[in-house]
Design a protein around this motif. Structure first.
Motif, short mmCIF file in Angstrom:
data_model
loop_
_atom_site.label_atom_id
_atom_site.label_comp_id
_atom_site.label_asym_id
_atom_site.label_seq_id
_atom_site.Cartn_x
_atom_site.Cartn_y
_atom_site.Cartn_z
N THR A 1 0.29 -42.71 22.60
CA THR A 1 -0.23 -42.12 22.04
C THR A 1 0.57 -41.02 22.37
O THR A 1 1.27 -40.31 23.07
N VAL B 1 6.51 -36.12 12.90
CA VAL B 1 7.23 -37.37 12.04
C VAL B 1 7.90 -36.92 11.32
O VAL B 1 8.75 -37.60 10.99
N ILE C 1 3.68 -49.11 14.50
CA ILE C 1 3.91 -48.42 14.30
C ILE C 1 2.26 -47.71 13.56
O ILE C 1 2.02 -48.71 12.05
N CYS D 1 -0.25 -45.44 10.89
CA CYS D 1 -0.24 -44.11 10.56
C CYS D 1 -1.64 -43.81 9.44
O CYS D 1 -1.64 -45.11 8.43
N CYS D 2 -2.67 -43.45 9.43
CA CYS D 2 -4.06 -43.47 9.10
C CYS D 2 -4.30 -41.85 9.18
O CYS D 2 -4.20 -41.55 9.47
N LEU E 1 -2.09 -40.11 7.46
CA LEU E 1 -1.37 -38.76 7.89
C LEU E 1 -0.31 -38.90 7.21
O LEU E 1 -0.08 -36.88 6.73
N VAL E 2 0.48 -39.43 6.09
CA VAL E 2 1.22 -39.07 5.15
C VAL E 2 1.14 -38.17 4.19
O VAL E 2 1.81 -37.00 3.72
N ASP F 1 6.63 -36.86 2.81
CA ASP F 1 6.87 -37.85 2.98
C ASP F 1 7.53 -38.59 2.89
O ASP F 1 7.52 -40.06 4.10
N LEU G 1 10.61 -43.16 10.53
CA LEU G 1 9.54 -43.50 11.63
C LEU G 1 9.85 -45.54 11.12
O LEU G 1 10.16 -45.87 12.15
N ILE H 1 0.34 -48.18 7.27
CA ILE H 1 0.10 -46.81 6.54
C ILE H 1 -1.10 -47.13 5.82
O ILE H 1 -1.20 -47.90 4.95
#
Length: 171
Positions: free
Chosen positions: A14, A19, A36, A38-39, A41-42, A48, A55, A67
């Motif tokens: 972590t 990003v 990677i 991403c939960c 996040l974007v 985005d 990433l 994602i």
């Protein structure tokens, strides 16, 4: 949560990184990552596409990018604004974020269809201005029950979208 579960050693690494900063590419490459995740996040990042590009560029050939984002733009309402979301996604808009990137989509599906009516009611109709504890209590009760069903039969809509993409070999 991940740090507490895995500590500083083991299969999960972590980091607190921006990003949207291209400087994370060498930082992540130096960590020899292969995936990677991403939960939620974007949707918090204005650009985005740039973040997803960073990433993707940090992944090695064959690496995986997962994602999870909020879905269905017509659901965007007071709860999204409260969470500082710039947007909600359609399948098409999320895949468009991968345009011109060396990624191949392997999975793309909706998740958590049962939460859609509640999110619509609270965020679009009554326009709640705070997250009540019951907003997530019901979702957290339904996910263990409906999650296995959604694995068998992918719902035609959902509160969230899940995308899994693999980094192509460099040509």
């Amino acid at each position: 949560e991940l740090r507490r579960e895995y500590g500083s050693e083991g299969p999960v690494d972590t980091a607190v990184l921006d990003v949207s900063d291209p400087g994370i590419v060498p930082e992540l490459q130096g960590r020899k990552i292969d995936s990677i995740l991403c939960c939620n996040l974007v949707e918090h990042i204005e650009d985005d596409r740039a973040a997803i590009s960073n990433l993707a560029n940090a992944l090695p050939a064959g690496g995986t990018l997962g994602i999870l984002v909020p879905a269905m733009p017509w659901l965007y309402g007071s709860l999204d604004r409260l969470d500082n979301h710039y947007r909600r996604y359609t399948k098409k808009s999320l895949v468009r974020c991968l345009d011109n990137l060396p990624l191949t989509v392997e999975k793309l599906h909706y998740f958590n269809f049962a939460a859609v009516p509640g999110w619509w009611w609270k965020g679009r109709v009554i326009k709640e201005q705070s997250h009540a504890s019951n907003n997530f209590r019901m979702m957290n009760m339904l996910i263990p029950v409906l999650g296995p069903v959604e694995k068998l039969v992918k719902p035609p809509f959902g509160l969230s979208l899940i995308l899994v993409a693999r980094r192509e070999a460099d040509s």
